[in-house]
Write an enzyme that holds these catalytic residues in place. Structure first.
Site, mmCIF file in Angstrom:
data_model
loop_
_atom_site.group_PDB
_atom_site.id
_atom_site.type_symbol
_atom_site.label_atom_id
_atom_site.label_comp_id
_atom_site.label_asym_id
_atom_site.label_seq_id
_atom_site.Cartn_x
_atom_site.Cartn_y
_atom_site.Cartn_z
ATOM 1 C CG ASP A 194 -2.084 0.971 1.105
ATOM 2 O OD1 ASP A 194 -2.551 1.211 -0.023
ATOM 3 O OD2 ASP A 194 -2.515 1.503 2.142
ATOM 4 C CB SER A 214 -6.462 2.366 0.003
ATOM 5 O OG SER A 214 -5.105 2.757 -0.015
ATOM 6 C CD GLN A 264 -4.341 1.007 -3.189
ATOM 7 O OE1 GLN A 264 -3.849 2.107 -3.456
ATOM 8 N NE2 GLN A 264 -4.003 0.321 -2.107
#
Length: 283
Positions: A194, A214, A264
């Site tokens: 991430d 996110s 993502q």
């Protein structure tokens, strides 16, 4: 004990129920990589050691509060001969903040083999980070991730794909030596994955002021690796529109083996007055 070892050391409070400790941070919201990694740890704690996680898919459904512990509730969806499936809900104050499904594959299967090739980039030891050229929020995040050696490859030092508008290449690794446990390294990479990925969507928009968060996260684990050795995170953003940005990353070890793939989608909404790009103390 390194901070990542503390983060991944979940307390079991009942059958298939775990709790993660709070971690000192400048972030007002729980770092997405932290909740994803802890959720994966909870799933692995309910699976036989003969199985390795090969994929995960998760949704960030609400912001977590970094000063509060998170509870992880595991559902054993399936225990098959070759594959196992788990669904995990990360909860704070009785409300879900993250939901993940993870699939596990029994070791030993054989089949066809091929792989993408790592692009040619400078060796990580030759890269000097120019902090003055970075966004303020990026500098703050790098300070938050001080346990990690993160080196962004300058854009003029790698060949660009002319068909992809937004590209970023990052070397990263844990500064501390980590335990000799394959599952630990997989869960650590879930945490690391991430980092910097959503920022790759802003490469063509250096002056844009956007709110970042996110929204969902998917990973596929392909080959063994160590998170305390250099890994190359080759990132692209195929699209940004309607306040959201889609990002994709391929992770290679230093010798060029493709070890993981990440996709993502994140919030990339034009920053409104009074709104912070990333809620942190001091911003």
């Amino acid at each position: 004990m390194s901070q990542i070892e503390t983060i991944l050391s979940l307390e079991q409070i009942d059958l298939d129920i775990f709790r993660g400790a709070t971690v000192e941070t400048a972030l007002q919201r729980t770092f997405g990589g932290q909740v994803a990694a802890q959720t994966l740890v909870a799933a692995t704690r309910t699976v036989d050691e003969a199985y390795d996680v090969h994929s995960l898919h998760g949704y960030f459904v609400a912001p977590g509060r970094s000063e509060k512990p998170t509870v992880f509730l595991v559902d054993r969806i399936r225990d098959g001969r070759s594959f196992c499936a788990r669904q995990v809900k990360a909860v704070q104050d009785g409300r879900p903040i993250f939901i993940m499904q993870a699939s596990f594959h029994r070791r030993g299967d054989e089949g066809v083999t091929h792989s993408d090739v790592m692009r040619e980039v400078p060796d990580p030891d030759s890269i000097v980070m120019d902090m003055e050229e970075m966004r303020y929020t990026t500098r703050k995040l790098l300070a938050e991730w001080s346990e990690w050696d993160i080196r962004v490859v300058p854009s003029d030092q790698f060949q660009h794909n002319p068909y992809t508008p937004s590209q970023q290449v990052v070397w990263f690794r844990s500064k501390a030596k980590l335990p000799d446990d394959d599952t630990f390294h997989v869960c650590t990479l879930a945490y690391m994955s991430d980092m910097t990925l959503l920022q790759s969507a802003l490469v063509p928009h250096p002056d844009a002021q956007v709110q970042e968060a996110s929204l969902d996260h998917a990973m596929w684990f392909l080959r063994p690796f160590r998170a305390d050795e250099w890994l190359l995170y080759d990132q692209v953003s195929p699209s940004a529109a309607n306040g959201r940005a889609l990002t994709h990353g391929r992770i290679f070890d230093r010798t060029g083996n493709l070890v993981a793939v990440v996709t993502q989608e994140g919030l990339a909404r034009t920053l409104k007055p009074g709104t912070k790009a990333i809620p942190m103390t001091g911003i």
